[in-house]
Design an enzyme around this catalytic site. Structure first.
Site, PDB file in Angstrom:
ATOM      1  CG  ASP A  78     -76.470  60.546  40.187  1.00 41.26           C
ATOM      2  OD1 ASP A  78     -75.479  60.199  40.850  1.00 41.26           O
ATOM      3  OD2 ASP A  78     -76.732  60.115  39.051  1.00 41.26           O
ATOM      4  CB  CYS A 121     -72.079  55.782  44.107  1.00 43.88           C
ATOM      5  SG  CYS A 121     -72.095  54.027  43.689  1.00 43.88           S
ATOM      6  CG  HIS A 140     -75.075  55.393  40.679  1.00 42.83           C
ATOM      7  ND1 HIS A 140     -73.825  55.805  41.065  1.00 42.83           N
ATOM      8  CD2 HIS A 140     -75.906  56.453  40.907  1.00 42.83           C
ATOM      9  CE1 HIS A 140     -73.878  57.059  41.492  1.00 42.83           C
ATOM     10  NE2 HIS A 140     -75.140  57.468  41.416  1.00 42.83           N
TER      11      HIS A 140
END
Length: 456
Positions: free
Chosen positions: A193, A69, A175
């Site tokens: 995201d 990520c 994240h």
């Protein structure tokens, strides 16, 4: 039903143990593509707070690995800000992809543990971005709101948030993702995201996101936070690039300790003064050290592709860079002291009769560039720490080499900024000078940092 029974009737058990996305927790999240999400978008667009959405949406991607990520978010930001990586992706195209981001932490390690916010900043700074990082515990929600409003109303910077998913009612923990817009009337932000296999883009209350950033990283024991990314105006690297290694700290420490011996010896004041035997011996030790570690220091464009595939202007700049490098007193001294350092890493020649560069550079080239690119504060620190009388460092100073503004000068300055970032990130200077040791979680290659804050 167990996995074995499932396998007998429906196929391999890996499907039995797999997932297709996760339901988005509502509240506090609102899916971007929902009717309410579309309405929030229209309102934010009318407010003028969706300018950053358009360059980001053009590059929006799904992270290539479960723990990527941070890398995917940084890749998205680099391409959205039109940063030229200076090396090819596929075919003839230069484009950022995750596997290019390997200068601070080895990719295999990132695949296992992800990256922390400190490693994210290091990678950004090594790839021609300016960064401003804030930990949530050090700012107020009003500070964060002001930054969000400013960045979302323009397209020249990207705001990346590092947060705990639990704070948004989501599964997983640490994240990274970019902020794609802001609705001021509802005080909500759009999270693009990058784990799109798990959750779609969604709106969340700004205060809820801020609280999620306040959740401590279990490894670093600090809160998470946000990073503002802006394109650096400095030229991109043309020939050299820093190579990834899991042992930056050890490599640099050995090099710095070896070089510190050299700093303490009288150096030739001009090209006509022969170096002393002690100076030659010390320089030879430095060369041997670099020869041992050069695959872990600098890589070159010519090591991976022929210059024939580069644009003519790029190729001409590299050719001039090599000629200017070979004209420096430092390069000539290295070749004089250790003639074999001018031999190639690989097969072929550096310059043929047509002055065409068609293979790797020599140890002498790499050594010269590395010494010239050492951060000045490292050179000054080593000079100050020497027990004997210190010499002039003019031979190793870019400002005093006589190199004119041009490809070589720009390359050295850019490399110097990257090495300075790595030196700071890995706490090399404090260890060399015998000062306070690194804080927990700030040393490159140490488990306190690399077992990072990413749990997709």
């Amino acid at each position: 039903i167990n996995a074995e029974t499932w396998g007998q009737f429906f196929g391999p058990c890996d499907l039995f143990m797999s997932f297709y996305r996760r339901p988005l927790p509502t509240p506090p999240c609102i899916a971007f593509s929902s009717e309410e999400g579309k309405e929030i978008f229209k309102e934010a667009l009318t407010e003028g707070n969706m300018q950053i959405y358009f360059p980001l949406s053009e590059q929006f991607t799904t992270q290539a690995e479960p723990a990527y990520c941070g890398l995917s978010t940084l890749t998205l930001a680099l391409n959205a800000l039109s940063v030229d990586p200076g090396r090819t992706w596929k075919g003839v195209w230069r484009w950022y992809f995750e596997d290019m981001l390997d200068c601070c932490v080895p990719l295999d390690e990132i695949k296992r543990t992800g990256i922390s916010i400190g490693q994210f900043v290091c990678l950004a700074n090594c790839n021609a971005l300016k960064t401003q990082v804030k930990f949530a515990s050090d700012v107020t929600v009003e500070d964060f709101r002001s930054v969000v409003r400013r960045i979302c109303a323009q397209a020249d910077s990207v705001l990346v948030v590092s947060y705990g998913r639990r704070g948004l009612g989501q599964s997983g923990d640490g994240h990274f993702s970019p902020i794609g817009g802001y609705n001021a009337s509802r005080d909500m932000v759009l999270i693009l995201d990058v784990a799109r296999f798990k959750y779609p883009p969604h709106w969340v209350p700004l205060t809820t996101l801020f609280d999620a950033m306040l959740l401590p990283d279990p490894v670093t024991k600090r809160s998470r936070g946000y990073v503002e990314l802006t394109k650096d105006s400095a030229p991109s690297l043309l020939l050299f690039r820093v190579v990834s290694t899991g042992k930056w700290r050890q490599v640099f420490l050995q090099l710095y300790h070896t070089i510190s011996v050299l700093w303490a010896l009288p150096q030739p004041s001009d090209s006509n003064e022969p170096p002393s035997d002690r100076f030659r011996a010390a320089m030879r030790c430095v060369l041997e050290c670099v020869h041992q570690h050069h695959p872990q220091l600098l890589d070159t464009v010519t090591a991976h592709q022929s210059l024939d595939k580069l644009q003519p202007d790029h190729r001409k700049a590299i050719e001039k860079m090599i000629r200017d490098l070979e004209s420096t007193k430092l390069y000539q001294l290295i070749v004089e002291i250790c003639p074999t350092s001018a031999e190639l890493h690989g097969d072929g020649v550096i310059l043929d009769s047509d002055e065409k560069i068609d293979t790797n550079l020599s140890i002498a080239h790499v050594m010269t560039v590395f010494l010239l690119a050492l951060p000045e504060k490292v050179k000054n620190g080593l000079q100050t720490s020497a027990e004997t009388a210190t010499p002039s460092l003019a031979l190793f100073s870019l400002e005093k080499t006589g190199v004119e503004i041009g490809p070589l000068h720009d390359e050295i300055v850019r490399l110097q900024s990257i090495l300075e970032e790595l030196e700071s990130f890995c706490c090399i200077r404090t260890s060399v000078l015998g000062q306070s040791s690194c804080v927990a979680g700030s040393c490159c290659g140490s488990s306190s940092l690399t077992a990072a804050s990413t749990v997709h």
